[in-house]
Scaffold this motif. Sequence first.
Motif, PDB file in Angstrom:
ATOM      1  N   GLU A   1      45.626  63.496  71.491  1.00  0.00           N
ATOM      2  CA  GLU A   1      46.543  64.552  69.901  1.00  0.00           C
ATOM      3  C   GLU A   1      47.412  65.520  70.476  1.00  0.00           C
ATOM      4  N   GLU A   2      48.271  65.599  69.662  1.00  0.00           N
ATOM      5  CA  GLU A   2      49.919  66.973  69.848  1.00  0.00           C
ATOM      6  C   GLU A   2      48.683  68.184  69.289  1.00  0.00           C
ATOM      7  N   VAL A   3      49.404  69.549  70.483  1.00  0.00           N
ATOM      8  CA  VAL A   3      48.892  70.842  69.381  1.00  0.00           C
ATOM      9  C   VAL A   3      49.732  71.174  70.312  1.00  0.00           C
ATOM     10  N   LYS A   4      50.087  72.497  68.841  1.00  0.00           N
ATOM     11  CA  LYS A   4      50.227  73.714  69.319  1.00  0.00           C
ATOM     12  C   LYS A   4      49.828  74.694  70.613  1.00  0.00           C
ATOM     13  N   ASN A   5      49.796  74.714  71.838  1.00  0.00           N
ATOM     14  CA  ASN A   5      49.523  76.098  72.416  1.00  0.00           C
ATOM     15  C   ASN A   5      49.574  77.050  71.959  1.00  0.00           C
ATOM     16  N   SER A   6      49.205  78.621  72.826  1.00  0.00           N
ATOM     17  CA  SER A   6      49.254  79.918  72.253  1.00  0.00           C
ATOM     18  C   SER A   6      50.968  80.385  72.620  1.00  0.00           C
ATOM     19  N   ASP A   7      51.425  79.407  73.141  1.00  0.00           N
ATOM     20  CA  ASP A   7      53.120  79.723  73.159  1.00  0.00           C
ATOM     21  C   ASP A   7      54.087  78.621  72.469  1.00  0.00           C
ATOM     22  N   GLY A   8      53.000  78.664  71.277  1.00  0.00           N
ATOM     23  CA  GLY A   8      53.898  77.905  70.316  1.00  0.00           C
ATOM     24  C   GLY A   8      54.348  76.552  70.900  1.00  0.00           C
ATOM     25  N   LYS A   9      53.929  76.181  72.113  1.00  0.00           N
ATOM     26  CA  LYS A   9      55.283  74.777  72.517  1.00  0.00           C
ATOM     27  C   LYS A   9      54.354  73.749  72.186  1.00  0.00           C
ATOM     28  N   THR A  10      54.540  72.253  72.076  1.00  0.00           N
ATOM     29  CA  THR A  10      53.433  71.404  72.072  1.00  0.00           C
ATOM     30  C   THR A  10      53.170  70.908  72.930  1.00  0.00           C
ATOM     31  N   GLU A  11      51.883  70.582  73.196  1.00  0.00           N
ATOM     32  CA  GLU A  11      51.242  69.943  74.168  1.00  0.00           C
ATOM     33  C   GLU A  11      49.545  68.794  73.886  1.00  0.00           C
ATOM     34  N   THR A  12      50.397  67.824  74.852  1.00  0.00           N
ATOM     35  CA  THR A  12      48.848  66.651  74.784  1.00  0.00           C
ATOM     36  C   THR A  12      47.997  66.695  75.295  1.00  0.00           C
ATOM     37  N   LYS A  13      47.005  66.503  74.495  1.00  0.00           N
ATOM     38  CA  LYS A  13      45.389  66.872  75.211  1.00  0.00           C
ATOM     39  C   LYS A  13      44.791  65.244  74.879  1.00  0.00           C
ATOM     40  N   HIS A  14      44.611  65.153  76.375  1.00  0.00           N
ATOM     41  CA  HIS A  14      43.870  63.810  75.878  1.00  0.00           C
ATOM     42  C   HIS A  14      42.209  63.222  76.045  1.00  0.00           C
ATOM     43  N   PHE A  15      41.484  62.625  75.272  1.00  0.00           N
ATOM     44  CA  PHE A  15      40.106  62.483  75.061  1.00  0.00           C
ATOM     45  C   PHE A  15      39.819  61.381  75.566  1.00  0.00           C
ATOM     46  N   CYS A  16      38.417  60.915  75.869  1.00  0.00           N
ATOM     47  CA  CYS A  16      37.965  59.569  75.862  1.00  0.00           C
ATOM     48  C   CYS A  16      36.654  59.916  74.872  1.00  0.00           C
ATOM     49  N   VAL A  17      36.762  58.336  74.348  1.00  0.00           N
ATOM     50  CA  VAL A  17      35.752  58.475  73.398  1.00  0.00           C
ATOM     51  C   VAL A  17      34.151  57.915  73.640  1.00  0.00           C
ATOM     52  N   LEU A  18      32.935  57.960  74.129  1.00  0.00           N
ATOM     53  CA  LEU A  18      32.317  57.062  74.368  1.00  0.00           C
ATOM     54  C   LEU A  18      31.057  56.879  73.724  1.00  0.00           C
ATOM     55  N   LEU A  19      30.845  55.289  73.699  1.00  0.00           N
ATOM     56  CA  LEU A  19      30.013  54.905  72.331  1.00  0.00           C
ATOM     57  C   LEU A  19      28.478  54.703  72.962  1.00  0.00           C
ATOM     58  N   PHE A  20      27.801  55.468  72.683  1.00  0.00           N
ATOM     59  CA  PHE A  20      26.520  54.547  73.580  1.00  0.00           C
ATOM     60  C   PHE A  20      25.538  54.187  72.287  1.00  0.00           C
ATOM     61  N   HIS A  21      24.549  52.457  72.107  1.00  0.00           N
ATOM     62  CA  HIS A  21      23.442  51.752  71.764  1.00  0.00           C
ATOM     63  C   HIS A  21      22.033  52.637  72.169  1.00  0.00           C
ATOM     64  N   ASN A  22      21.870  52.491  70.950  1.00  0.00           N
ATOM     65  CA  ASN A  22      20.408  52.486  71.335  1.00  0.00           C
ATOM     66  C   ASN A  22      19.870  53.909  71.266  1.00  0.00           C
ATOM     67  N   THR A  23      21.075  54.853  70.306  1.00  0.00           N
ATOM     68  CA  THR A  23      21.137  56.428  70.372  1.00  0.00           C
ATOM     69  C   THR A  23      20.915  56.936  68.829  1.00  0.00           C
ATOM     70  N   PRO A  24      19.416  57.667  68.432  1.00  0.00           N
ATOM     71  CA  PRO A  24      19.683  58.899  67.820  1.00  0.00           C
ATOM     72  C   PRO A  24      20.639  59.884  68.034  1.00  0.00           C
ATOM     73  N   GLY A  25      20.642  60.674  66.551  1.00  0.00           N
ATOM     74  CA  GLY A  25      21.451  61.930  67.223  1.00  0.00           C
ATOM     75  C   GLY A  25      23.453  61.811  67.575  1.00  0.00           C
ATOM     76  N   LEU A  26      23.492  62.273  68.249  1.00  0.00           N
ATOM     77  CA  LEU A  26      24.580  62.211  69.016  1.00  0.00           C
ATOM     78  C   LEU A  26      24.687  60.889  69.410  1.00  0.00           C
ATOM     79  N   TYR A  27      25.408  60.098  68.900  1.00  0.00           N
ATOM     80  CA  TYR A  27      26.129  58.459  69.915  1.00  0.00           C
ATOM     81  C   TYR A  27      27.069  58.321  69.857  1.00  0.00           C
ATOM     82  N   GLN A  28      28.248  59.112  69.834  1.00  0.00           N
ATOM     83  CA  GLN A  28      29.216  59.043  69.286  1.00  0.00           C
ATOM     84  C   GLN A  28      30.036  60.305  70.207  1.00  0.00           C
ATOM     85  N   VAL A  29      30.417  60.577  71.350  1.00  0.00           N
ATOM     86  CA  VAL A  29      31.184  61.891  72.014  1.00  0.00           C
ATOM     87  C   VAL A  29      32.834  61.393  72.343  1.00  0.00           C
TER      88      VAL A  29
END
Length: 253
Positions: free
Chosen positions: A133-161
């Motif tokens: 996702e593209e976000v504005k940093n403290s200097d007002g410049k656009t930077e890209t943040k990177h993520f990995c979406v982890l999906l766990f089966h058989n998991t009550p509670g937080l199963y998508q991270v």
Amino acid sequence: MAKHTCAICGAEVGLVSEQKLADGNFICRKVCSKKCLKIFDKVEATLDSVNSHIEQVDFGTKAWNQIFVPLTKTKVKEEKLKYFGRNGALCVSPSTGLVAVTENRYKIFIFGKSTLACVYRLADLYGYEYESEEVKNSDGKTETKHFCVLLFHNTPGLYQVRLELRTSAEYNDMVKYFDTQFGIQKTLGNIKNTWKQQINAAKAVAGAVKAVKDGTVDEAVAENTIDALDTMQYGDRTEWIAKADAALAKVAK
């Protein structure tokens, strides 16, 4: 101004001190909300899922302290921990078949550190997809943040991270690492194992088709077919399950 009652601890809460859940219940921000990891989306959660997550964090933090923390000091190569994400928020213990998502908390600035954790069986990790996702940093410049979406089966509670990564290249490292652990990496060294899984899956499917034609299909046949297809796609996780269950069984309540 209307007052509500925390559905967990019973405390009276108001507009500033309350957190409204998706099912219309309210929980207090001061105590109960803080029992959840910050990445847990309470706005979309129900009371049941919040309670499940709180139990998950309670047990996961115990597992973190009893299993992972001692391994941070190990000198045995096979017991070394593997870290991913910003601040090493994702910690993998291949020797125990477990993976932890951690969150550090401090009483004052960097002092009084404590760690909360959700601990999962590595065998229950069935998805790891890249997002940015593209976000504005403290200097007002656009930077890209990177993520990995982890999906766990058989998991009550937080199963998508949604794990924030340091770079996009780290995602590729994660994929290679997990695929290698599960034996599903398409490399020359793994081709024999992958081919064997494909053959077993083909035999299972053929057996299921024959059973349907003969009118003898039953739950066992269907289950064996599903297991064979899962193994071909996701790798054989039998040993990972046994290893993780043995480690979790030793966690003191």
